[in-house]
Structure formats: structure tokens, C-alpha cells
Design a protein around this motif. Structure first.
Motif, mmCIF file in Angstrom:
data_model
loop_
_atom_site.group_PDB
_atom_site.id
_atom_site.type_symbol
_atom_site.label_atom_id
_atom_site.label_comp_id
_atom_site.label_asym_id
_atom_site.label_seq_id
_atom_site.Cartn_x
_atom_site.Cartn_y
_atom_site.Cartn_z
ATOM 1 N N GLY A 26 -6.107 -3.982 2.434
ATOM 2 C CA GLY A 26 -6.321 -1.972 2.555
ATOM 3 C C GLY A 26 -6.688 -1.717 0.814
ATOM 4 O O GLY A 26 -5.802 -1.807 0.464
ATOM 5 N N ILE A 27 -7.384 -0.191 1.593
ATOM 6 C CA ILE A 27 -6.599 0.892 1.383
ATOM 7 C C ILE A 27 -5.281 1.622 0.811
ATOM 8 O O ILE A 27 -5.387 2.151 1.949
ATOM 9 C CB ILE A 27 -7.732 1.570 0.675
ATOM 10 C CG1 ILE A 27 -8.864 0.324 0.466
ATOM 11 C CG2 ILE A 27 -7.621 2.702 -0.350
ATOM 12 C CD1 ILE A 27 -10.010 1.470 -0.479
ATOM 13 N N SER B 160 2.278 2.068 -3.770
ATOM 14 C CA SER B 160 1.400 2.519 -4.370
ATOM 15 C C SER B 160 1.120 3.455 -3.767
ATOM 16 O O SER B 160 0.432 4.600 -5.586
ATOM 17 C CB SER B 160 0.381 0.925 -4.086
ATOM 18 O OG SER B 160 -0.860 1.592 -3.478
ATOM 19 N N ARG B 161 1.762 4.621 -2.778
ATOM 20 C CA ARG B 161 0.637 5.857 -2.750
ATOM 21 C C ARG B 161 1.681 6.243 -3.159
ATOM 22 O O ARG B 161 1.855 7.425 -3.697
ATOM 23 C CB ARG B 161 0.564 5.820 -0.921
ATOM 24 C CG ARG B 161 -1.098 5.781 -0.867
ATOM 25 C CD ARG B 161 -2.488 5.973 -1.469
ATOM 26 N NE ARG B 161 -3.097 4.653 -1.852
ATOM 27 C CZ ARG B 161 -3.230 4.695 -1.036
ATOM 28 N NH1 ARG B 161 -3.546 4.436 0.548
ATOM 29 N NH2 ARG B 161 -4.468 3.360 -1.228
ATOM 30 N N THR C 265 0.922 -1.608 0.379
ATOM 31 C CA THR C 265 -0.004 -0.040 -0.137
ATOM 32 C C THR C 265 0.709 0.833 -0.194
ATOM 33 O O THR C 265 0.701 2.172 -0.925
ATOM 34 C CB THR C 265 -0.612 -0.131 1.197
ATOM 35 O OG1 THR C 265 -2.067 -1.577 0.982
ATOM 36 C CG2 THR C 265 -1.854 1.092 0.949
ATOM 37 N N PHE D 63 -4.070 0.991 -7.567
ATOM 38 C CA PHE D 63 -5.074 0.672 -7.328
ATOM 39 C C PHE D 63 -4.778 -0.291 -7.794
ATOM 40 O O PHE D 63 -4.762 -1.649 -6.831
ATOM 41 C CB PHE D 63 -6.401 1.180 -7.439
ATOM 42 C CG PHE D 63 -7.020 2.401 -5.963
ATOM 43 C CD1 PHE D 63 -6.186 2.641 -4.849
ATOM 44 C CD2 PHE D 63 -8.008 3.199 -5.873
ATOM 45 C CE1 PHE D 63 -6.449 3.227 -3.865
ATOM 46 C CE2 PHE D 63 -8.175 4.519 -5.784
ATOM 47 C CZ PHE D 63 -7.158 4.372 -4.293
ATOM 48 N N ASN E 41 -6.645 -9.280 3.003
ATOM 49 C CA ASN E 41 -7.055 -9.174 2.808
ATOM 50 C C ASN E 41 -5.943 -7.091 2.792
ATOM 51 O O ASN E 41 -5.757 -6.844 3.982
ATOM 52 C CB ASN E 41 -8.155 -8.040 3.846
ATOM 53 C CG ASN E 41 -8.911 -7.002 2.715
ATOM 54 O OD1 ASN E 41 -8.137 -5.922 1.986
ATOM 55 N ND2 ASN E 41 -10.332 -6.631 3.504
ATOM 56 N N GLN F 25 -6.167 -6.113 -4.229
ATOM 57 C CA GLN F 25 -7.212 -6.169 -3.072
ATOM 58 C C GLN F 25 -6.748 -7.246 -2.258
ATOM 59 O O GLN F 25 -6.980 -7.070 -1.153
ATOM 60 C CB GLN F 25 -8.578 -5.976 -3.731
ATOM 61 C CG GLN F 25 -8.739 -5.748 -2.535
ATOM 62 C CD GLN F 25 -8.958 -4.163 -1.447
ATOM 63 O OE1 GLN F 25 -8.297 -3.359 -1.993
ATOM 64 N NE2 GLN F 25 -8.289 -4.257 -0.064
#
Length: 175
Positions: free
Chosen positions: A174-175, A91-92, A88, A142, A172, A147
Motif C-alpha cells: 500500500g501507499i 517511511s511516512r 508504511t 516510497f 501489497n 511495493q
């Protein structure tokens, strides 16, 4: 509290190059190019990644649930939590770093072509470029990692190894 720390850290780190430039009176054109055009994009990417790590710190400490193919929770894994947070954060960092870098690079060519005559027109073009790049990078960011992430059984803790025979487990992200 972690969010306040991450925002404070990002603000201080973002202002540091300008403080350093003023403090030591570095006024050369190369210094201005580096500090005002090149340095902010990687700094923003790093700060975005750091913010994700800081806010999701409990997942490093406590772990996240891992599941078998049927969705049955097998256990809680710190290693799966680390992997999810790293994916995550990456990716951010790519999302915001690219969203900041590409419009700045494209604006250089717009300014050189002298297509926009007024500062207001330049600002409008800059906003349109930022929106266009962000609109393209959001689904890309994303979609970089699924996911529902996979982790091999051998990479997990011993208590999870003993509780299942599955070779691949899921978590999972997460976002």
C-alpha cells in the motif's frame, strides 16, 4: 472517524509543548531552541507514523491478502498486514520528519549568514528549501520498501501454512 481522531491527536500533541512552555513560564533561550526548533521535527514524524497506523487500523484487525509467485491469493494474513502497516508508517515518519527537520537546520545557517535581508526573502528561501527537500524525500520514502513486500512462510498463520508449499509469499504494502 479514525482520520478525525488522528488529526485531533496530532494537533493537540503539536500544541502541547507551547502550552507547557507558556503555562510554566519557561522562557530561557535553550527552552525556545528545543521547543521551536528541535522538537517539531520528531513530533511531526511520530504523528505522521501514528496517522498511518490509525487510518490503516483495519489491516491490523482483518489482515491483508498474501499471494504466491504467480499472483494467486493464498489467504489473508494479519501478520502480513502488521508488517505492511509498520513499513508504511516508518517511511511516512521519515518522509515528514526529515522534510521538516532539514529545512529548519538549513535555515539556521541562512539566517546566520545574513543572506536574506527581509522577512519576505527568508520566507521564500524557507519555502524553496521545503519544496527541494520534499521533492528529494518523496521518492526516497516510497523507495525504502518495495511495493510488493515479501514475507516468509514461517512467519504466517497456520491456516496459510497448510494451504501452500511456497517458502516466500508476497503482499501489497500500500501507499
Amino acid at each position: 472517524m479514525l482520520g478525525v481522531g488522528a488529526v485531533s491527536y496530532a494537533s493537540i500533541l503539536g500544541a502541547f509543548p507551547f502550552f507547557f512552555m507558556d503555562r510554566y513560564t519557561l522562557k530561557s533561550p535553550v527552552t525556545h531552541l528545543v521547543v521551536k526548533r528541535l522538537l517539531p521535527a520528531p513530533l511531526l514524524g511520530l504523528m505522521s507514523a501514528f496517522t498511518v497506523v490509525a487510518v490503516r487500523c483495519p489491516e491490523f484487525e482483518n489482515g491483508i491478502e498474501v499471494m504466491d509467485r504467480n499472483g494467486k491469493v493464498v489467504g489473508v494474513s494479519k501478520k502480513a498486514g502488521e508488517k505492511a502497516v509498520k513499513e508504511t508508517a516508518l517511511s511516512r515518519g521519515i518522509l515528514f520528519g526529515t522534510t521538516f527537520f532539514l529545512p529548519a537546520a538549513l535555515m539556521h545557517f541562512v539566517e546566520r549568514a545574513n543572506t536574506a535581508k527581509t522577512p519576505r526573502a527568508l520566507a521564500s528561501i524557507r519555502m524553496l528549501l521545503i519544496m527541494a527537500v520534499l521533492a528529494g524525500m518523496l521518492p526516497t520514502s516510497f523507495g525504502m520498501f518495495p511495493q510488493c513486500g515479501e514475507i516468509k512462510r514461517e512467519e504466517l498463520e497456520a491456516e496459510i501454512l497448510s494451504s501452500t508449499e511456497e517458502t516466500v509469499l508476497f503482499y501489497n504494502r500500500g501507499i
